[in-house]
Design a protein around this motif. Structure first.
Motif, short mmCIF file in Angstrom:
data_model
loop_
_atom_site.label_atom_id
_atom_site.label_comp_id
_atom_site.label_asym_id
_atom_site.label_seq_id
_atom_site.Cartn_x
_atom_site.Cartn_y
_atom_site.Cartn_z
N ASP A 1 40.13 56.65 44.61
CA ASP A 1 39.13 55.59 44.77
C ASP A 1 38.47 55.64 46.15
OD1 ASP A 1 39.33 54.55 42.25
OD2 ASP A 1 40.63 52.87 42.80
N ASN B 1 34.46 56.19 46.31
CA ASN B 1 33.62 55.19 46.98
C ASN B 1 33.30 55.59 48.41
OD1 ASN B 1 33.41 52.80 45.01
ND2 ASN B 1 35.59 53.28 44.98
N GLY B 2 33.46 56.88 48.68
CA GLY B 2 33.16 57.40 50.01
C GLY B 2 32.75 58.86 49.92
N LYS C 1 41.47 44.36 51.92
CA LYS C 1 40.48 43.59 51.16
C LYS C 1 40.80 42.10 51.19
CE LYS C 1 38.06 43.64 46.73
NZ LYS C 1 37.96 44.32 45.40
N ASP D 1 35.66 46.17 54.51
CA ASP D 1 34.28 46.63 54.63
C ASP D 1 34.02 47.36 55.94
OD1 ASP D 1 33.58 45.78 52.17
OD2 ASP D 1 32.34 44.09 52.82
N ASN D 2 34.58 46.87 57.03
CA ASN D 2 34.31 47.50 58.31
C ASN D 2 35.54 48.24 58.84
OD1 ASN D 2 32.44 48.22 60.29
ND2 ASN D 2 33.17 46.62 61.68
N HIS E 1 36.23 56.96 53.92
CA HIS E 1 35.83 55.74 53.21
C HIS E 1 35.49 54.66 54.23
CE1 HIS E 1 36.69 51.85 51.15
NE2 HIS E 1 36.22 52.47 50.09
N TRP E 2 34.29 54.09 54.11
CA TRP E 2 33.83 53.06 55.04
C TRP E 2 32.69 52.28 54.38
CZ3 TRP E 2 30.80 54.22 60.19
CH2 TRP E 2 30.66 53.04 60.93
N PRO E 3 32.99 51.23 53.64
CA PRO E 3 31.95 50.53 52.87
C PRO E 3 30.76 50.06 53.70
CG PRO E 3 34.12 49.81 52.18
CD PRO E 3 34.33 50.67 53.38
N LYS E 4 31.01 49.54 54.90
CA LYS E 4 29.91 49.02 55.69
C LYS E 4 29.10 50.12 56.35
CE LYS E 4 28.85 45.45 59.10
NZ LYS E 4 29.40 44.38 59.98
N ARG F 1 26.93 54.16 52.90
CA ARG F 1 26.42 53.56 51.66
C ARG F 1 26.46 54.52 50.49
NH1 ARG F 1 20.88 50.54 52.88
NH2 ARG F 1 21.16 50.08 50.66
N LYS G 1 28.06 57.08 47.82
CA LYS G 1 29.34 57.06 47.11
C LYS G 1 29.59 58.39 46.42
CE LYS G 1 29.61 52.58 47.98
NZ LYS G 1 30.52 52.05 49.02
#
Length: 580
Positions: free
Chosen positions: A58, A62-63, A309, A315-316, A410-413, A416, A418
């Motif tokens: 995952d 997502n990264g 989470k 997120d950061n 992986h770094w959601p913030k 962007r 994926k």
């Protein structure tokens, strides 16, 4: 470096072409490095393997997933390079930590000419935490100097082990802070690493960012796992290493991680075809135990991500995931160390008895399934050949099977995009430079009144955001095995063979077609580049150290031969008793 006082508008303008791929930074990110131990290139299901690793996958889905990321080929040099951004010989850890050879590159201890990520980030206002395997200092006894224990090298808190390996149920040198501690009830090391990591980030001062280094020992031998984790993989490997290598190869091609023009090499010359293998059920049980250790590792990553989470920190937080080297061929059939004639129990980190006083079957005995506390073995060369698919060789070698690792970011913030691949070459020395850029701080020229060597690593952000090349040249050396990569060309040598091999990795990353005789001038040029680097980096010809390595059991980690022989006899008696 990006100044922390820079306006968001200026930052967006500076990033230019990257503006659609990155969120403007309002605060510095938390940084987590998760290191697996002795896991091969294709063991993760997201890198072609049949072992399901949904939580780690995952992170990549997502990264970003790197396809040409390298470690230093073995635990100590990889860990030294990760934390310092230097080639390991420059840190004093060009070999291992058991013996100080009195040479600058081989002191068995981190020197004062390097600085760790934790030391720099701590001065930059980060909280710094480490959990798991340290393996970067020579002294580990309580009465000895602790100058290179984690707290003395920049970490605010530490929980883990100091030496190379040990039981997952009752690990040797388990430390919290600067003090030895005992395992708690129902202790299992992988779970303890996860639990303590979550504790540290949960109690962290939210007014500042943190750096967390999670150094799991899974899936390093001894292959210890809970029964349910092993049982989940029952029968998964019944097709054998030949067919599974082919399956992994196809998966890697389909996932775009390797080029279909790169052929799958034959199995290693020390391997045998599955249809000729003896003890097939036992061989499968070894790989099932190995998969069980990865099962616990993947669960731990899932629990960490869930905690981040729940705390609103995911997120950061940028998470890096990698392995310290390729799969390990080491095995001790019938309790003996290779062809040395020494029982495996000569090593002090191989316990003789469990906490309850039961004898430990130290070694790999056909018919003895791994996993429980009273076992101490590994999965051996044949399965390591599978772990390192599609590459040749193993841990300690500088062929791709020894130094190629999955690398996930992986770094959601901050990222962007994926589920994208990054195909530019990069190296474990680059994690320091990347961390400092993320933390908006500079690498020092001196630390604690000691001049430190300039960084070898480079920031990974150009690869992360634009898949841009950051260098042309990389180097490796360990135990006389050596390599240099120049662009798409790689020159590599195995100690026991002594001759250089030359490969064009663009056409042949699986290192099948040796072009050394075709391009002798290129060999000569690249050898000269390697020798120049070696001279500047404290690398010595292995022959100058080998005499001391063979000379005798000077290591504090070894028992006497008499003690080891007696322990080995007791194991034989035990095995005969259970046969009856």
């Amino acid at each position: 470096m990006i100044s922390k006082f820079m306006t968001l508008a200026a930052l967006s303008l500076m990033l230019g072409a990257c503006k659609n791929r990155i969120e403007p930074k309002e605060e510095r990110p938390n940084i987590i490095v998760i290191m697996a131990d002795d896991m091969g290139f294709s063991d993760l299901s997201s890198y072609g393997g049949e072992i399901e690793t949904p939580n780690i996958d995952d992170l990549g889905n997502n990264g970003l997933k790197f396809t040409q990321f390298y470690n230093a080929g073995r635990c100590v040099p990889s860990r030294a390079s990760l934390l310092t951004g230097l080639y390991a010989h420059k840190t004093g850890l060009g070999y291992m930590t058991a013996q100080d050879y009195g040479k600058p590159g081989y002191r068995a201890d981190l020197n004062n000419e390097c600085v760790t990520i934790a030391e720099v980030l701590k001065q930059a206002g980060y909280g710094t935490y480490m959990v798991g395997k340290w393996h970067l200092n020579h002294n580990f006894k309580p009465e000895e100097s602790k100058h290179n224990w984690p707290l003395q090298r920049g970490f605010d808190q530490f929980y883990g082990t100091l030496i190379a390996a040990g039981s997952y149920w009752d690990p040797l040198t388990l430390v919290e802070g600067n003090s030895y501690v005992e395992p708690y009830d129902d202790f299992y090391y992988t779970e303890a690493i996860t639990k303590k990591s979550i504790e540290y980030i949960s109690t962290h001062d939210t007014g500042k960012p943190f750096f967390l280094y999670m150094a799991y020992t899974a899936p390093h031998w001894p292959l210890h796992a809970r029964k349910q984790a092993i049982a989940k993989h029952k029968g998964k490997f019944e097709k054998g290493w030949d067919k599974l290598r082919q399956d992994r190869y196809k998966n890697l091609v389909n996932q775009g991680i390797i080029d279909p023009s790169w052929e799958l090499p034959e199995i290693d010359e020390q391997n045998v075809a599955w249809d000729k293998a003896e003890h097939k059920l036992w061989e499968q049980s070894r790989m099932e135990a190995y998969a069980g250790t990865i099962e616990h590792l993947d669960q731990g990553v899932g629990e960490l991500v869930a905690a981040l989470k729940n705390q609103g920190k995911l997120d950061n937080t940028i998470i890096f995931f990698l392995s310290d080297n390729g799969g390990d061929k080491t095995e001790h059939i019938n309790g003996m160390i290779g062809n040395s004639g020494k029982p495996w129990s000569i090593m002090n980190y191989v316990p003789l008895y469990t906490k309850e006083g039961d004898i430990i079957v130290s070694g790999d005995y056909p018919g003895v399934a791994l996993g429980p506390e009273n076992t101490y073995g590994g999965y051996g060369l044949k399965w390591a050949n599978l772990s390192n698919t599609p590459f040749k060789k193993f841990k300690t070698y500088m062929h791709e099977g020894g130094i190629a690792t999955p690398f996930i970011v992986h770094w959601p913030k901050g990222i962007r995009t994926k589920n994208e691949l990054r195909k530019q070459p990069a190296h474990i020395i680059d994690i320091m430079a990347t961390s400092l850029e993320l933390a908006e701080t500079d690498y020092p020229t001196s630390f604690n009144n000691n001049e430190v060597k300039p960084l070898d690593g480079k920031s990974l952000l150009p690869i992360i955001y634009k898949d841009e090349k950051i260098r042309d040249t990389l180097f490796w050396e360990h135990q006389g095995n050596k390599a240099v990569r120049l662009g798409d060309w790689k020159l590599v040598s195995i100690l026991e063979r002594g001759e250089w091999e030359l490969y064009n990795l663009k056409d042949d990353r699986t290192e099948i077609n040796d072009l050394a005789n075709t391009f002798p001038e290129k060999v000569k040029k690249m050898e000269s580049i390697y020798n120049t680097w070696a001279l500047k980096s404290n690398v010595l010809p292995w022959e100058e150290l080998e005499i001391q390595v063979v000379a005798g059991d000077k290591s504090p980690l070894t028992r006497t031969r008499e003690e080891a022989d007696e322990a080995h006899k007791e194991v034989q008696k035990y095995l005969k008793s259970i046969e009856k």
